[in-house]
Design a protein around this motif. Sequence first.
Motif, PDB file in Angstrom:
ATOM      1  N   PRO A 254       0.804  -1.216   0.000  1.00 56.74           N
ATOM      2  CA  PRO A 254       0.000   0.000   0.000  1.00 56.74           C
ATOM      3  C   PRO A 254       0.843   1.275   0.000  1.00 56.74           C
ATOM      4  O   PRO A 254       0.508   2.219  -0.703  1.00 56.74           O
ATOM      5  CB  PRO A 254      -0.838  -0.119   1.269  1.00 56.74           C
ATOM      6  N   THR A 255       1.932   1.305   0.757  1.00 61.27           N
ATOM      7  CA  THR A 255       2.735   2.523   0.777  1.00 61.27           C
ATOM      8  C   THR A 255       3.991   2.327  -0.061  1.00 61.27           C
ATOM      9  O   THR A 255       4.355   1.211  -0.417  1.00 61.27           O
ATOM     10  CB  THR A 255       3.173   2.872   2.208  1.00 61.27           C
TER      11      THR A 255
ATOM     12  N   PHE B 269       6.882   2.715   0.974  1.00 64.43           N
ATOM     13  CA  PHE B 269       7.942   2.091   1.767  1.00 64.43           C
ATOM     14  C   PHE B 269       7.871   0.571   1.691  1.00 64.43           C
ATOM     15  O   PHE B 269       8.892  -0.108   1.742  1.00 64.43           O
ATOM     16  CB  PHE B 269       7.862   2.560   3.210  1.00 64.43           C
ATOM     17  N   ASP B 270       6.640   0.050   1.573  1.00 61.87           N
ATOM     18  CA  ASP B 270       6.522  -1.390   1.381  1.00 61.87           C
ATOM     19  C   ASP B 270       7.218  -1.811   0.099  1.00 61.87           C
ATOM     20  O   ASP B 270       7.879  -2.847   0.035  1.00 61.87           O
ATOM     21  CB  ASP B 270       5.050  -1.790   1.313  1.00 61.87           C
TER      22      ASP B 270
ATOM     23  N   VAL C  61       9.688  -0.173  -1.381  1.00 66.27           N
ATOM     24  CA  VAL C  61      11.140  -0.060  -1.220  1.00 66.27           C
ATOM     25  C   VAL C  61      11.665  -1.271  -0.455  1.00 66.27           C
ATOM     26  O   VAL C  61      12.702  -1.847  -0.809  1.00 66.27           O
ATOM     27  CB  VAL C  61      11.495   1.239  -0.473  1.00 66.27           C
ATOM     28  N   LEU C  62      10.932  -1.686   0.589  1.00 69.85           N
ATOM     29  CA  LEU C  62      11.349  -2.851   1.379  1.00 69.85           C
ATOM     30  C   LEU C  62      11.393  -4.089   0.500  1.00 69.85           C
ATOM     31  O   LEU C  62      12.362  -4.854   0.530  1.00 69.85           O
ATOM     32  CB  LEU C  62      10.370  -3.053   2.535  1.00 69.85           C
TER      33      LEU C  62
ATOM     34  N   LEU D 192      15.191   6.181  -0.694  1.00 69.74           N
ATOM     35  CA  LEU D 192      14.583   6.675   0.542  1.00 69.74           C
ATOM     36  C   LEU D 192      14.796   8.170   0.691  1.00 69.74           C
ATOM     37  O   LEU D 192      13.902   8.921   1.076  1.00 69.74           O
ATOM     38  CB  LEU D 192      15.184   5.947   1.744  1.00 69.74           C
TER      39      LEU D 192
ATOM     40  N   LEU E 210       3.688  -2.165   7.551  1.00 68.09           N
ATOM     41  CA  LEU E 210       5.084  -1.969   7.173  1.00 68.09           C
ATOM     42  C   LEU E 210       6.087  -2.460   8.208  1.00 68.09           C
ATOM     43  O   LEU E 210       6.995  -3.216   7.900  1.00 68.09           O
ATOM     44  CB  LEU E 210       5.308  -0.487   6.885  1.00 68.09           C
TER      45      LEU E 210
ATOM     46  N   ARG F 192       6.316  -6.092   8.669  1.00 70.02           N
ATOM     47  CA  ARG F 192       6.915  -6.689   7.475  1.00 70.02           C
ATOM     48  C   ARG F 192       8.426  -6.598   7.510  1.00 70.02           C
ATOM     49  O   ARG F 192       9.134  -7.491   7.047  1.00 70.02           O
ATOM     50  CB  ARG F 192       6.403  -5.964   6.234  1.00 70.02           C
TER      51      ARG F 192
ATOM     52  N   LEU G  13      14.915   2.920   6.529  1.00 72.11           N
ATOM     53  CA  LEU G  13      13.542   2.734   6.075  1.00 72.11           C
ATOM     54  C   LEU G  13      12.553   3.082   7.189  1.00 72.11           C
ATOM     55  O   LEU G  13      11.565   3.803   6.959  1.00 72.11           O
ATOM     56  CB  LEU G  13      13.376   1.277   5.656  1.00 72.11           C
TER      57      LEU G  13
END
Lengths: 93, 157, 120
Positions: A24-25, A27-28, A30-31, A75, C33, C36, C86
């Motif tokens: 959803p975001t 950052f997810d 990017v992770l 980031l 997030l 995860r 992050l």
Amino acid sequence: MFVAATLAILAAMALAVVRAIKGPTVFDRVLAGNSMGSLAILLLAAVGFLTGRPEFLDIGLTYGLLNLIGTLAVLRFFRHGDLAYDPGTKRRR
Amino acid sequence: MRYVSLGLLLFGFWLALSGHYTAFLITIGALSTLFCVAVARRANALDDEGQPVHLFFGTLTYYPWLMWEIAKSGWTVTKIILNPRLPISPTMIKVRAGQKTAAGIATYANSITLTPGTMTVGVDGHDLTVHALVREGALDLKEGGMDRRVRRFEKGL
Amino acid sequence: MQMAMEIASWALILSGSFFVVVGMVGLVRMPELYTRMHAASVTDTLGAGLLIFGMMLQAGLSLVTLKLVFLLALYIFTAPVVTHALARAALHEDVKPLLGRLRAPTLLTRRSKVKSGRRS
């Protein structure tokens, strides 16, 4: 044995792609991208052993360094909207 | 001292990666080592924090210990992930870092992040903000076993 | 001796593959997030570490082992940096972590509505 490892890493990469698409975001994503990078290094090492060409490890090392820089750059871009952001100077956004 | 150790490290790295030992390649390696040391010197990157030579002997016992911790907490997180009910209880706590030097605090924060199930999201002086996957992990950290171990590592043991 | 090494490296590589997959399963399964990121760190530390140790046993004492040591060091030093950066960036953008005891069934329905405390 390395065939099993390669298949496991490929399956893990597929799962990371699922997260990158669903995430959803940002950052997810990017992770997931960073996980893809680490898995790619392992895949390079495993394939290197599978084909008996350890030169792949050098590529893996380089890729690891680039993966770190790349993730940090992305980031930074999303945090400041600018890759050359310097807290000392005026904010550009 | 620090320049010498950095130079030896970089040159060893070059030798390990190249694998060809002709006079030409070794000369190039020595030149690039010198160049890197000069750049590090110009950037003032070599101090207690950038090149902590005094911690070298500590790493020999610290990293095996850390790997064992990673294995233990990794197994805990694995059981949580594979549990169909997904019994997580995310927690944010503040942990006090008892280390004296910046390198010690950084080691502690990185060790927390490396062990699956806990990660450092903020550092403010000696106060670390830690996010834990389960409450028990946060409580374990609060007990301070790892803090004591890193303090011992910081003294060079 | 040769046999024992072979069996040990088999065990290490197979268990490493297992943890690699488990970490990514967690990446897909976890609700938000920060949780995860915990799952992804299983892959980055435990899975990668076991795989690399297994490969070291396969390679024996050679330059390849040294390169694998560098690779392991790379993982150990860069993984926390990325995770920390992050988490910082996400907190900065006000992605709030879910806190408290959670169960899978409620997560799916309440996910977007849960208001939770941020760090002070």
